[in-house]
Design a protein around this motif. Structure first.
Motif, PDB file in Angstrom:
ATOM      1  N   THR A  28      -9.425  20.242  62.908  1.00 29.91           N
ATOM      2  CA  THR A  28     -10.078  19.261  63.774  1.00 29.91           C
ATOM      3  C   THR A  28     -10.305  17.944  63.060  1.00 29.91           C
ATOM      4  O   THR A  28     -10.211  16.876  63.669  1.00 29.91           O
ATOM      5  CB  THR A  28     -11.419  19.795  64.325  1.00 29.91           C
ATOM      6  OG1 THR A  28     -12.194  20.308  63.249  1.00 29.91           O
ATOM      7  CG2 THR A  28     -11.196  20.890  65.342  1.00 29.91           C
ATOM      8  N   SER A  29     -10.576  17.981  61.760  1.00 34.72           N
ATOM      9  CA  SER A  29     -10.830  16.745  61.017  1.00 34.72           C
ATOM     10  C   SER A  29      -9.548  16.151  60.436  1.00 34.72           C
ATOM     11  O   SER A  29      -9.494  14.965  60.149  1.00 34.72           O
ATOM     12  CB  SER A  29     -11.804  17.009  59.864  1.00 34.72           C
ATOM     13  OG  SER A  29     -11.180  17.805  58.856  1.00 34.72           O
ATOM     14  N   GLY A  30      -8.544  16.997  60.208  1.00 33.49           N
ATOM     15  CA  GLY A  30      -7.335  16.550  59.528  1.00 33.49           C
ATOM     16  C   GLY A  30      -7.526  16.427  58.029  1.00 33.49           C
ATOM     17  O   GLY A  30      -6.639  15.989  57.312  1.00 33.49           O
ATOM     18  N   LYS A  31      -8.679  16.826  57.522  1.00 33.39           N
ATOM     19  CA  LYS A  31      -9.003  16.650  56.104  1.00 33.39           C
ATOM     20  C   LYS A  31      -9.126  17.973  55.349  1.00 33.39           C
ATOM     21  O   LYS A  31      -9.640  18.003  54.243  1.00 33.39           O
ATOM     22  CB  LYS A  31     -10.304  15.867  55.973  1.00 33.39           C
ATOM     23  CG  LYS A  31     -10.216  14.461  56.547  1.00 33.39           C
ATOM     24  CD  LYS A  31     -11.524  13.735  56.462  1.00 33.39           C
ATOM     25  CE  LYS A  31     -11.392  12.361  57.098  1.00 33.39           C
ATOM     26  NZ  LYS A  31     -12.654  11.635  57.110  1.00 33.39           N
ATOM     27  N   SER A  32      -8.659  19.059  55.921  1.00 29.88           N
ATOM     28  CA  SER A  32      -8.757  20.361  55.270  1.00 29.88           C
ATOM     29  C   SER A  32      -7.770  20.437  54.109  1.00 29.88           C
ATOM     30  O   SER A  32      -6.561  20.449  54.311  1.00 29.88           O
ATOM     31  CB  SER A  32      -8.462  21.480  56.275  1.00 29.88           C
ATOM     32  OG  SER A  32      -9.374  21.445  57.340  1.00 29.88           O
ATOM     33  N   ALA A  33      -8.295  20.490  52.899  1.00 30.29           N
ATOM     34  CA  ALA A  33      -7.442  20.469  51.695  1.00 30.29           C
ATOM     35  C   ALA A  33      -6.444  21.625  51.709  1.00 30.29           C
ATOM     36  O   ALA A  33      -5.271  21.430  51.364  1.00 30.29           O
ATOM     37  CB  ALA A  33      -8.310  20.524  50.444  1.00 30.29           C
ATOM     38  N   ASN A  34      -6.888  22.813  52.109  1.00 30.57           N
ATOM     39  CA  ASN A  34      -5.969  23.948  52.070  1.00 30.57           C
ATOM     40  C   ASN A  34      -4.854  23.820  53.110  1.00 30.57           C
ATOM     41  O   ASN A  34      -3.714  24.216  52.855  1.00 30.57           O
ATOM     42  CB  ASN A  34      -6.713  25.282  52.211  1.00 30.57           C
ATOM     43  CG  ASN A  34      -7.544  25.387  53.473  1.00 30.57           C
ATOM     44  OD1 ASN A  34      -7.579  24.483  54.292  1.00 30.57           O
ATOM     45  ND2 ASN A  34      -8.230  26.499  53.610  1.00 30.57           N
TER      46      ASN A  34
END
Length: 136
Positions: free
Chosen positions: A123-129
């Motif tokens: 949802t954020s587009g910022k998930s490192a994995n």
């Protein structure tokens, strides 16, 4: 809250949702066609789809995988898809022993082969994995 006020709020949210969806699909229809075409070619060549997400997106990833593997609505042949977020033991082992940002990339390195596809849901587009796995 009065029933009429609640009804008005429901209908307003419905209109907002429809407008958002219409804008998204109008703006991205060509990209979606290109993606679907590439996916069809990959599946035809024996490719598999790996889907991943965190939290609620993990549930979405599992659902996407099931829709490909067990297509009851579209009445088409099943296609190979696997949700990478469903193995709790593996995810927590990687997170505990190494780094949760590696949770999906390690699975892809082990399971994926040339011609396979990856779908990351965030949802954020910022998930490192998710981002690391998609870059790999």
């Amino acid at each position: 809250m009065a029933d009429s006020t609640l009804r008005d709020a429901i209908l307003r949210k419905c209109r907002e949702s429809m407008a958002t969806k219409e804008k998204f699909f109008t703006d991205n229809a060509d990209r979606i066609v290109a993606c679907c075409t590439a996916m069809a070619k990959s599946f035809a060549a024996g490719g598999r789809l790996f889907v991943m997400g965190n939290g609620g997106s993990s549930c979405d990833a599992a659902h996407v995988s099931v829709e490909f593997m067990h297509p009851i609505i579209e009445k088409r042949p099943a296609l190979p898809a696997l949700a990478l977020s469903t193995d709790t033991a593996l995810l927590t082992a990687i997170g505990n022993d190494q780094d949760f940002a590696l949770a999906f990339i390690q699975q892809l390195r082990m399971l994926a082969r040339p011609g396979d596809m990856a779908l990351g849901i965030s949802t954020s587009g910022k998930s490192a994995n998710i981002n690391r796995a998609l870059q790999a």
